[in-house]
Design an enzyme around this catalytic site. Structure first.
Site, PDB file in Angstrom:
ATOM      1  N   ALA A 122       0.870  -1.175   0.000  1.00 28.09           N
ATOM      2  CA  ALA A 122       0.000   0.000   0.000  1.00 28.09           C
ATOM      3  C   ALA A 122       0.904   1.220   0.000  1.00 28.09           C
ATOM      4  O   ALA A 122       2.058   1.142   0.430  1.00 28.09           O
ATOM      5  CB  ALA A 122      -0.896   0.010   1.239  1.00 28.09           C
ATOM      6  N   CYS A 123       0.414   2.338  -0.489  1.00 25.29           N
ATOM      7  CA  CYS A 123       1.276   3.522  -0.607  1.00 25.29           C
ATOM      8  C   CYS A 123       1.869   3.887   0.749  1.00 25.29           C
ATOM      9  O   CYS A 123       1.297   3.599   1.802  1.00 25.29           O
ATOM     10  CB  CYS A 123       0.499   4.688  -1.209  1.00 25.29           C
ATOM     11  SG  CYS A 123      -0.422   5.685  -0.046  1.00 25.29           S
ATOM     12  N   LEU A 124       3.023   4.525   0.718  1.00 20.61           N
ATOM     13  CA  LEU A 124       3.767   4.812   1.946  1.00 20.61           C
ATOM     14  C   LEU A 124       3.005   5.728   2.910  1.00 20.61           C
ATOM     15  O   LEU A 124       3.294   5.745   4.101  1.00 20.61           O
ATOM     16  CB  LEU A 124       5.119   5.434   1.593  1.00 20.61           C
ATOM     17  CG  LEU A 124       6.079   4.538   0.801  1.00 20.61           C
ATOM     18  CD1 LEU A 124       7.348   5.303   0.452  1.00 20.61           C
ATOM     19  CD2 LEU A 124       6.421   3.264   1.575  1.00 20.61           C
TER      20      LEU A 124
END
Length: 275
Positions: A174-176
């Site tokens: 998942a995005c940071l």
């Protein structure tokens, strides 16, 4: 339905679209969706990947390599979430702000490509977590064929393996921005800290990792079956020293281990409903 009946339903749905653009992150789900779409529609598929500070270079490079390996047309766009008003303040609806910006840009590319249908890779397991980004999916008329075919994450991995996709056993990503508790400011510097910390763990051989940001504390989530490895003195000391160099004063191990959406665990139902 059996797993193969679901696959046939997926193929039938995609065939009816005739020409599609796919929001392609390079993760397990979007790789599978892209490959099936390419098998069904041939050259009438374009993959669109957004590059930003919340998306590590390793993920972008893997997405580029995947599309290239199957000769799929691939467009890369810049979608810098930190420039979206309110995003860096990390509100509960952060994912909505991100996806709203993303799909606006993908729609522009789709129009250039003469595409009327945009697809994304959510599956039925994603219905069990708090995902405000799905509101943007709905508002922009983006379709979720894996979910419509009732495919689970495990089924997607199994079918990906049968198709010979390298992504079949790739770690979930998942995005940071998802590493920060809601309300904790997101900055370029903090994103780089998380990226460097997670890359270190991956380089040390840990397969499924998250480093959650709690100001000067890094909270590591890994699979429980790798606990013994991480507490071995040599590796433990290396992680501690490297994380300190990155900027974390303290490093902790979450005893519950890796799980998706751990920072949603403190959200009340009313906050979820209102976002």
């Amino acid at each position: 339905m059996t797993i193969y009946e679901k696959l046939e339903k997926l193929k039938s749905n995609i065939k009816s679209f005739q020409r599609v653009a796919i929001a392609f992150s390079g993760g397990v789900d979007s790789c599978f969706l892209l490959k099936v779409a390419a098998d069904v529609l041939g050259n009438d598929v374009v993959a669109i990947t957004a590059h930003s500070s919340t998306y590590p270079e390793r993920e972008l490079n893997e997405a580029i390599e995947f599309a290239k390996s199957y000769s799929i047309k691939h467009r890369i766009i810049v979608s810098e979430e930190l420039e979206v008003e309110g995003f860096s303040d990390n509100p509960v609806n952060r994912c909505y702000l991100c996806k709203n910006e993303l799909y606006e840009k993908i729609k522009e590319i789709a129009k250039e490509e003469g595409v009327h249908y945009i697809l994304e890779g959510s599956n039925v397991d994603d219905l069990g977590d708090f995902r405000p980004g799905m509101k943007a999916v709905s508002e922009h008329g983006v379709l979720s064929p894996l979910k419509d075919a009732e495919l689970t994450k495990e089924e997607i991995r199994l079918l990906s393996k049968e198709l010979g996709l390298k992504s079949w056993n790739k770690q979930a990503f998942a995005c940071l921005s998802s590493r920060f508790p809601y309300g904790e400011k997101i900055t370029h510097e903090r994103l780089r800290m998380i990226d460097r910390a997670e890359q270190l763990l991956l380089d040390l051989g840990f397969k499924q990792v998250r480093v959650r940001f709690h100001k000067d504390i890094a909270r590591i989530e890994i699979s429980q079956d790798q606990f013994e490895k991480i507490i071995a003195s040599e590796i433990r000391e290396k992680i501690y020293e490297e994380f300190k160099n990155i900027g974390f004063m303290y490093t902790t191990l979450d005893l519950k281990g890796y799980r998706t959406g751990s920072l949603n665990e403190g959200l009340t139902e009313d906050k979820k409903i209102n976002n």
